[in-house]
Design a protein around this motif. Structure first.
Motif, PDB file in Angstrom:
ATOM      1  N   SER A 183      49.502 129.918 164.229  1.00  0.00           N
ATOM      2  CA  SER A 183      49.083 130.715 163.077  1.00  0.00           C
ATOM      3  C   SER A 183      49.278 129.969 161.765  1.00  0.00           C
ATOM      4  O   SER A 183      48.717 130.344 160.731  1.00  0.00           O
ATOM      5  CB  SER A 183      49.867 132.026 163.042  1.00  0.00           C
ATOM      6  OG  SER A 183      51.251 131.774 162.899  1.00  0.00           O
ATOM      7  N   ARG A 184      50.074 128.915 161.787  1.00  0.00           N
ATOM      8  CA  ARG A 184      50.339 128.137 160.576  1.00  0.00           C
ATOM      9  C   ARG A 184      49.320 127.024 160.348  1.00  0.00           C
ATOM     10  O   ARG A 184      49.338 126.378 159.313  1.00  0.00           O
ATOM     11  CB  ARG A 184      51.746 127.562 160.636  1.00  0.00           C
ATOM     12  CG  ARG A 184      52.842 128.621 160.783  1.00  0.00           C
ATOM     13  CD  ARG A 184      54.221 128.014 160.816  1.00  0.00           C
ATOM     14  NE  ARG A 184      54.536 127.351 159.564  1.00  0.00           N
ATOM     15  CZ  ARG A 184      54.974 126.101 159.479  1.00  0.00           C
ATOM     16  NH1 ARG A 184      55.153 125.383 160.568  1.00  0.00           N
ATOM     17  NH2 ARG A 184      55.232 125.587 158.312  1.00  0.00           N
ATOM     18  N   ILE A 185      48.439 126.812 161.304  1.00  0.00           N
ATOM     19  CA  ILE A 185      47.448 125.741 161.174  1.00  0.00           C
ATOM     20  C   ILE A 185      46.357 126.165 160.206  1.00  0.00           C
ATOM     21  O   ILE A 185      45.805 127.254 160.332  1.00  0.00           O
ATOM     22  CB  ILE A 185      46.827 125.415 162.538  1.00  0.00           C
ATOM     23  CG1 ILE A 185      47.898 124.903 163.501  1.00  0.00           C
ATOM     24  CG2 ILE A 185      45.716 124.372 162.381  1.00  0.00           C
ATOM     25  CD1 ILE A 185      47.404 124.769 164.932  1.00  0.00           C
ATOM     26  N   TYR A 186      46.032 125.302 159.247  1.00  0.00           N
ATOM     27  CA  TYR A 186      44.962 125.631 158.323  1.00  0.00           C
ATOM     28  C   TYR A 186      43.755 124.704 158.446  1.00  0.00           C
ATOM     29  O   TYR A 186      42.675 125.018 157.948  1.00  0.00           O
ATOM     30  CB  TYR A 186      45.468 125.653 156.868  1.00  0.00           C
ATOM     31  CG  TYR A 186      45.695 124.292 156.254  1.00  0.00           C
ATOM     32  CD1 TYR A 186      46.895 123.626 156.420  1.00  0.00           C
ATOM     33  CD2 TYR A 186      44.704 123.673 155.506  1.00  0.00           C
ATOM     34  CE1 TYR A 186      47.107 122.381 155.871  1.00  0.00           C
ATOM     35  CE2 TYR A 186      44.907 122.422 154.946  1.00  0.00           C
ATOM     36  CZ  TYR A 186      46.105 121.787 155.128  1.00  0.00           C
ATOM     37  OH  TYR A 186      46.304 120.561 154.583  1.00  0.00           O
ATOM     38  N   VAL A 187      43.931 123.572 159.101  1.00  0.00           N
ATOM     39  CA  VAL A 187      42.791 122.688 159.316  1.00  0.00           C
ATOM     40  C   VAL A 187      43.032 121.893 160.585  1.00  0.00           C
ATOM     41  O   VAL A 187      44.160 121.517 160.886  1.00  0.00           O
ATOM     42  CB  VAL A 187      42.550 121.751 158.111  1.00  0.00           C
ATOM     43  CG1 VAL A 187      43.698 120.785 157.917  1.00  0.00           C
ATOM     44  CG2 VAL A 187      41.244 120.983 158.263  1.00  0.00           C
ATOM     45  N   ARG A 188      41.930 121.634 161.304  1.00  0.00           N
ATOM     46  CA  ARG A 188      42.007 120.836 162.522  1.00  0.00           C
ATOM     47  C   ARG A 188      40.957 119.737 162.448  1.00  0.00           C
ATOM     48  O   ARG A 188      39.850 119.954 161.945  1.00  0.00           O
ATOM     49  CB  ARG A 188      41.825 121.723 163.753  1.00  0.00           C
ATOM     50  CG  ARG A 188      42.935 122.776 163.832  1.00  0.00           C
ATOM     51  CD  ARG A 188      42.902 123.572 165.101  1.00  0.00           C
ATOM     52  NE  ARG A 188      43.258 122.774 166.261  1.00  0.00           N
ATOM     53  CZ  ARG A 188      43.418 123.286 167.470  1.00  0.00           C
ATOM     54  NH1 ARG A 188      43.241 124.570 167.678  1.00  0.00           N
ATOM     55  NH2 ARG A 188      43.732 122.510 168.492  1.00  0.00           N
ATOM     56  N   SER A 189      41.350 118.576 162.942  1.00  0.00           N
ATOM     57  CA  SER A 189      40.510 117.398 162.749  1.00  0.00           C
ATOM     58  C   SER A 189      40.475 116.559 164.018  1.00  0.00           C
ATOM     59  O   SER A 189      41.371 116.649 164.868  1.00  0.00           O
ATOM     60  CB  SER A 189      41.066 116.537 161.610  1.00  0.00           C
ATOM     61  OG  SER A 189      41.262 117.289 160.423  1.00  0.00           O
ATOM     62  N   ALA A 218      40.233 132.259 170.236  1.00  0.00           N
ATOM     63  CA  ALA A 218      40.907 133.001 171.299  1.00  0.00           C
ATOM     64  C   ALA A 218      41.691 132.071 172.219  1.00  0.00           C
ATOM     65  O   ALA A 218      42.700 132.458 172.805  1.00  0.00           O
ATOM     66  CB  ALA A 218      39.899 133.807 172.100  1.00  0.00           C
ATOM     67  N   LYS A 219      41.205 130.848 172.344  1.00  0.00           N
ATOM     68  CA  LYS A 219      41.869 129.851 173.203  1.00  0.00           C
ATOM     69  C   LYS A 219      42.686 128.865 172.391  1.00  0.00           C
ATOM     70  O   LYS A 219      43.273 127.940 172.967  1.00  0.00           O
ATOM     71  CB  LYS A 219      40.833 129.101 174.033  1.00  0.00           C
ATOM     72  CG  LYS A 219      40.063 129.966 175.009  1.00  0.00           C
ATOM     73  CD  LYS A 219      39.077 129.127 175.806  1.00  0.00           C
ATOM     74  CE  LYS A 219      38.326 129.976 176.806  1.00  0.00           C
ATOM     75  NZ  LYS A 219      37.356 129.170 177.594  1.00  0.00           N
ATOM     76  N   ASN A 220      42.697 129.014 171.048  1.00  0.00           N
ATOM     77  CA  ASN A 220      43.396 128.054 170.182  1.00  0.00           C
ATOM     78  C   ASN A 220      42.966 126.626 170.484  1.00  0.00           C
ATOM     79  O   ASN A 220      43.780 125.699 170.485  1.00  0.00           O
ATOM     80  CB  ASN A 220      44.914 128.182 170.332  1.00  0.00           C
ATOM     81  CG  ASN A 220      45.430 129.512 169.836  1.00  0.00           C
ATOM     82  OD1 ASN A 220      45.007 130.003 168.798  1.00  0.00           O
ATOM     83  ND2 ASN A 220      46.334 130.126 170.592  1.00  0.00           N
ATOM     84  N   THR A 221      41.688 126.469 170.729  1.00  0.00           N
ATOM     85  CA  THR A 221      41.150 125.172 171.144  1.00  0.00           C
ATOM     86  C   THR A 221      40.030 124.747 170.205  1.00  0.00           C
ATOM     87  O   THR A 221      39.198 125.564 169.808  1.00  0.00           O
ATOM     88  CB  THR A 221      40.632 125.244 172.580  1.00  0.00           C
ATOM     89  OG1 THR A 221      41.727 125.573 173.455  1.00  0.00           O
ATOM     90  CG2 THR A 221      40.031 123.919 173.022  1.00  0.00           C
ATOM     91  N   VAL A 222      40.057 123.478 169.865  1.00  0.00           N
ATOM     92  CA  VAL A 222      38.985 122.873 169.079  1.00  0.00           C
ATOM     93  C   VAL A 222      38.282 121.851 169.962  1.00  0.00           C
ATOM     94  O   VAL A 222      38.924 121.135 170.728  1.00  0.00           O
ATOM     95  CB  VAL A 222      39.530 122.211 167.807  1.00  0.00           C
ATOM     96  CG1 VAL A 222      38.486 121.343 167.150  1.00  0.00           C
ATOM     97  CG2 VAL A 222      39.994 123.270 166.826  1.00  0.00           C
ATOM     98  N   THR A 240      49.514 121.928 159.289  1.00  0.00           N
ATOM     99  CA  THR A 240      50.056 123.063 158.581  1.00  0.00           C
ATOM    100  C   THR A 240      50.306 122.618 157.141  1.00  0.00           C
ATOM    101  O   THR A 240      50.018 121.466 156.789  1.00  0.00           O
ATOM    102  CB  THR A 240      51.353 123.566 159.223  1.00  0.00           C
ATOM    103  OG1 THR A 240      52.354 122.532 159.095  1.00  0.00           O
ATOM    104  CG2 THR A 240      51.148 123.845 160.708  1.00  0.00           C
ATOM    105  N   TYR A 241      50.878 123.471 156.330  1.00  0.00           N
ATOM    106  CA  TYR A 241      51.061 123.084 154.935  1.00  0.00           C
ATOM    107  C   TYR A 241      52.229 122.131 154.735  1.00  0.00           C
ATOM    108  O   TYR A 241      52.404 121.579 153.652  1.00  0.00           O
ATOM    109  CB  TYR A 241      51.187 124.318 154.050  1.00  0.00           C
ATOM    110  CG  TYR A 241      49.861 124.981 153.856  1.00  0.00           C
ATOM    111  CD1 TYR A 241      49.511 126.106 154.606  1.00  0.00           C
ATOM    112  CD2 TYR A 241      48.926 124.472 152.970  1.00  0.00           C
ATOM    113  CE1 TYR A 241      48.271 126.712 154.453  1.00  0.00           C
ATOM    114  CE2 TYR A 241      47.682 125.067 152.806  1.00  0.00           C
ATOM    115  CZ  TYR A 241      47.370 126.183 153.551  1.00  0.00           C
ATOM    116  OH  TYR A 241      46.141 126.764 153.394  1.00  0.00           O
TER     117      TYR A 241
END
Length: 115
Positions: free
Chosen positions: A29-35, A74-78, A99-100
């Motif tokens: 829940s703390r993730i704001y960007v995924r790369s 839903a799967k927390n998957t990128v 996260t921040y």
């Protein structure tokens, strides 16, 4: 803490496609960007695609129009869908979740594009 597990790399012929996955667990829940990044021997790791919590995406010019980053919350998957692959796409691909206060990395997965 966030843990990332990547999958989906391998050997593919030029012009082919691959899909990479990066599953997150822990404090997601703390993730704001995924790369997604990639790295070839002797070169710096480069960012190639990014998606933020609002779904906005950015791509490096080298992959724009060929690669697509998308997420399944839903799967927390990128995922990174890679099409029209060329030998220049050969690299170790890493996913990152930020996260921040910290960035977390996956273990890396090798993608080799060769005939």
């Amino acid at each position: 803490q966030v843990q990332l597990v990547e999958s989906g790399g391998g050997l593919v012929q030029p012009g082919g496609s691959l899909r990479l996955s990066c599953a997150a667990s822990g404090s997601v829940s703390r993730i704001y960007v995924r790369s997604w990044y990639r790295q070839v021997p002797g070169k710096q790791r480069e960012i190639i695609a990014q998606v933020n919590a609002n779904g906005a995406t950015n791509y490096a010019d080298s992959v724009k129009g060929r690669f697509t980053i998308f997420s399944d919350s839903a799967k927390n998957t990128v995922y990174l869908q890679m099409n029209s692959l060329t030998p220049e796409d050969t690299a170790v691909y890493y996913c990152q979740a930020a996260t921040y206060d910290q960035a977390y990395w996956g273990q890396g997965t090798q993608v080799t594009v060769s005939s």
